[in-house]
Design a protein around this motif. Structure first.
Motif, PDB file in Angstrom:
ATOM      1  N   SER A 111      28.476  70.735  50.515  1.00  0.00           N
ATOM      2  CA  SER A 111      28.619  70.561  49.319  1.00  0.00           C
ATOM      3  C   SER A 111      27.629  71.080  47.904  1.00  0.00           C
ATOM      4  CB  SER A 111      27.320  69.540  49.572  1.00  0.00           C
ATOM      5  OG  SER A 111      27.980  68.667  50.760  1.00  0.00           O
ATOM      6  N   THR A 112      28.410  70.643  47.048  1.00  0.00           N
ATOM      7  CA  THR A 112      27.708  71.392  45.913  1.00  0.00           C
ATOM      8  C   THR A 112      27.776  69.883  44.857  1.00  0.00           C
ATOM      9  OG1 THR A 112      29.091  73.673  46.173  1.00  0.00           O
ATOM     10  CG2 THR A 112      28.231  73.048  43.967  1.00  0.00           C
ATOM     11  N   VAL A 113      26.775  69.245  43.499  1.00  0.00           N
ATOM     12  CA  VAL A 113      26.301  68.501  43.356  1.00  0.00           C
ATOM     13  C   VAL A 113      26.994  69.372  42.083  1.00  0.00           C
ATOM     14  CG1 VAL A 113      24.669  67.541  42.394  1.00  0.00           C
ATOM     15  CG2 VAL A 113      24.043  68.410  44.414  1.00  0.00           C
ATOM     16  N   THR A 116      32.928  70.929  50.830  1.00  0.00           N
ATOM     17  CA  THR A 116      34.177  72.012  51.199  1.00  0.00           C
ATOM     18  C   THR A 116      33.547  72.461  52.892  1.00  0.00           C
ATOM     19  OG1 THR A 116      32.627  74.049  50.557  1.00  0.00           O
ATOM     20  CG2 THR A 116      34.584  72.611  48.538  1.00  0.00           C
ATOM     21  N   LEU A 117      35.103  72.683  53.388  1.00  0.00           N
ATOM     22  CA  LEU A 117      34.919  73.296  54.770  1.00  0.00           C
ATOM     23  C   LEU A 117      35.575  74.610  54.286  1.00  0.00           C
ATOM     24  CD1 LEU A 117      36.076  70.425  56.607  1.00  0.00           C
ATOM     25  CD2 LEU A 117      33.799  71.580  56.708  1.00  0.00           C
ATOM     26  N   GLY A 118      34.978  76.062  54.879  1.00  0.00           N
ATOM     27  CA  GLY A 118      35.522  76.890  54.843  1.00  0.00           C
ATOM     28  C   GLY A 118      35.303  77.730  53.104  1.00  0.00           C
ATOM     29  N   GLU A 119      34.803  76.972  52.110  1.00  0.00           N
ATOM     30  CA  GLU A 119      34.575  76.917  50.788  1.00  0.00           C
ATOM     31  C   GLU A 119      36.176  76.304  50.574  1.00  0.00           C
ATOM     32  OE1 GLU A 119      35.150  81.390  50.639  1.00  0.00           O
ATOM     33  OE2 GLU A 119      32.645  82.191  51.321  1.00  0.00           O
ATOM     34  N   HIS A 177      38.855  69.260  40.735  1.00  0.00           N
ATOM     35  CA  HIS A 177      37.435  69.244  41.753  1.00  0.00           C
ATOM     36  C   HIS A 177      38.114  70.137  42.725  1.00  0.00           C
ATOM     37  CE1 HIS A 177      34.231  69.622  38.465  1.00  0.00           C
ATOM     38  NE2 HIS A 177      35.031  68.382  38.627  1.00  0.00           N
ATOM     39  N   LEU A 178      39.159  69.325  43.743  1.00  0.00           N
ATOM     40  CA  LEU A 178      39.712  69.197  44.421  1.00  0.00           C
ATOM     41  C   LEU A 178      40.954  70.603  44.763  1.00  0.00           C
ATOM     42  CD1 LEU A 178      39.842  65.608  46.151  1.00  0.00           C
ATOM     43  CD2 LEU A 178      38.356  67.787  46.279  1.00  0.00           C
ATOM     44  N   ASP A 179      41.510  70.826  43.381  1.00  0.00           N
ATOM     45  CA  ASP A 179      42.034  72.314  43.155  1.00  0.00           C
ATOM     46  C   ASP A 179      43.303  71.444  43.794  1.00  0.00           C
ATOM     47  OD1 ASP A 179      43.660  74.308  42.457  1.00  0.00           O
ATOM     48  OD2 ASP A 179      42.978  75.118  44.283  1.00  0.00           O
ATOM     49  N   CYS A 180      44.393  70.022  43.509  1.00  0.00           N
ATOM     50  CA  CYS A 180      45.161  69.841  43.599  1.00  0.00           C
ATOM     51  C   CYS A 180      46.256  68.729  42.802  1.00  0.00           C
ATOM     52  CB  CYS A 180      44.926  68.600  45.077  1.00  0.00           C
ATOM     53  SG  CYS A 180      44.067  67.055  44.011  1.00  0.00           S
ATOM     54  N   PRO A 181      47.132  69.031  42.366  1.00  0.00           N
ATOM     55  CA  PRO A 181      48.124  68.642  41.477  1.00  0.00           C
ATOM     56  C   PRO A 181      47.852  66.517  41.529  1.00  0.00           C
ATOM     57  CG  PRO A 181      49.245  68.879  43.475  1.00  0.00           C
ATOM     58  CD  PRO A 181      47.788  68.837  44.291  1.00  0.00           C
ATOM     59  N   PHE A 182      47.414  66.060  40.099  1.00  0.00           N
ATOM     60  CA  PHE A 182      47.875  64.875  40.672  1.00  0.00           C
ATOM     61  C   PHE A 182      48.365  63.768  40.465  1.00  0.00           C
ATOM     62  CE2 PHE A 182      48.137  61.075  36.484  1.00  0.00           C
ATOM     63  CZ  PHE A 182      47.024  60.660  36.781  1.00  0.00           C
ATOM     64  N   GLY A 183      47.873  62.802  41.029  1.00  0.00           N
ATOM     65  CA  GLY A 183      48.413  61.893  41.933  1.00  0.00           C
ATOM     66  C   GLY A 183      48.734  62.791  43.495  1.00  0.00           C
ATOM     67  N   MET A 184      48.356  63.292  43.451  1.00  0.00           N
ATOM     68  CA  MET A 184      48.319  63.762  45.174  1.00  0.00           C
ATOM     69  C   MET A 184      48.111  62.488  46.100  1.00  0.00           C
ATOM     70  SD  MET A 184      47.852  67.199  47.005  1.00  0.00           S
ATOM     71  CE  MET A 184      47.619  67.207  48.966  1.00  0.00           C
ATOM     72  N   PRO A 185      48.783  62.253  46.539  1.00  0.00           N
ATOM     73  CA  PRO A 185      47.786  61.258  47.809  1.00  0.00           C
ATOM     74  C   PRO A 185      46.835  61.472  48.400  1.00  0.00           C
ATOM     75  CG  PRO A 185      49.721  61.564  48.506  1.00  0.00           C
ATOM     76  CD  PRO A 185      49.884  62.885  47.544  1.00  0.00           C
TER      77      PRO A 185
END
Length: 260
Positions: A121-123, A155-158, A217-225
């Motif tokens: 975890s990262t605060v 995170t898991l495995g960074e 923060h999740l490095d995913c596309p906007f609107g991704m499920p």
């Protein structure tokens, strides 16, 4: 032990009955249920600490003036509730909030392939404020009461996996911002520093789309499920002690619920 000793005597539980009744735990119940409520209260009020060895069945039976069978049944239920753990040849201990317990009792996100892991975890932020309507409703406190708002990435495995928003009633977690770091295992922090044991959690799951904050923060596309897990964590006294919203990437993970 005589049958008379198997029944509750006047005054035997007076002090602890008051504690348990104040927590709303006693009523018309079998004797072992009442004994269980009294023993749970010992964990709730800090007399039995996490990791501590408790007296044996005979000692508790003698103290409470009940049969060993009654105590055994109460302790068995507490073990099933993950409040106690029996260690062969060593005795019975109050369960501690180590990573293994959290992983298998409270962390349900599991890889599609491979073994389960406890995430890092990262605060991202920790702030105080007044409870808004949604926070007050979730925590069962008056609107405007002070709360802590903790946001962290897990995170898991960074690889970013979860963005988590945690809201806590400030009155039960004073000076939370004084800690140099917030540990990965926050339930261990609640227990060891504040005497608050999370006994169970109520969760609601739904599918949502990633908002701008999630995507960043999740490095995913906007609107991704994403899988959203709305959790109310409940203490031993049935008080809601935490509201947590976790938004999870599930491309390579799934939520595992082992129903028994």
């Amino acid at each position: 032990m005589t049958s008379a000793r198997m029944e509750e005597s006047d005054g035997d539980f007076q002090e602890e009955r008051f504690r348990a009744e104040r927590a709303g735990k006693l009523g018309y119940q079998p004797l072992y249920k009442r004994v269980k409520a009294l023993l749970v209260a010992r964990i709730a009020d800090g007399r039995w600490q996490a990791g501590q060895s408790i007296p044996n069945e005979f000692q508790i039976a003698e103290e409470l003036n009940v049969s060993q069978g009654t105590v055994r049944k109460a302790l068995h239920e507490m073990t099933l509730d993950n409040l106690l753990v029996r260690r062969q040849g060593r005795g019975t201990f109050v369960t501690s909030y180590d990573d293994e317990r959290i992983l298998f009792q409270f962390f349900k996100l599991t890889p599609d392939e491979g073994s389960r892991e406890f995430p890092d975890s990262t605060v991202l932020s920790l702030e105080s404020g007044d409870a808004n309507a949604a926070e007050a409703d979730a925590l069962a406190i008056p609107a405007g009461n002070p709360v802590w708002r903790l946001i962290r990435r897990r995170t898991l495995g960074e690889k970013p996996l979860i963005i988590e928003r945690i809201v806590l009633p400030a009155e039960h977690f004073p000076e939370l911002d004084r800690f140099e770091t917030i540990p990965n295992n926050v339930y261990g922090l609640y227990s060891t520093r504040y005497g608050i044991t999370v006994a169970r959690a109520v969760e609601r799951l739904k599918a949502v789309g990633a908002d701008a904050h999630d995507a960043r923060h999740l490095d995913c596309p906007f609107g991704m499920p994403l899988l959203e897990v709305d959790r109310r964590a409940v203490g031993l006294d049935d008080r809601i002690v935490e509201w947590r919203i976790s938004r999870c990437l599930t491309e390579a993970h799934h939520y595992l619920s082992d129903l028994k």
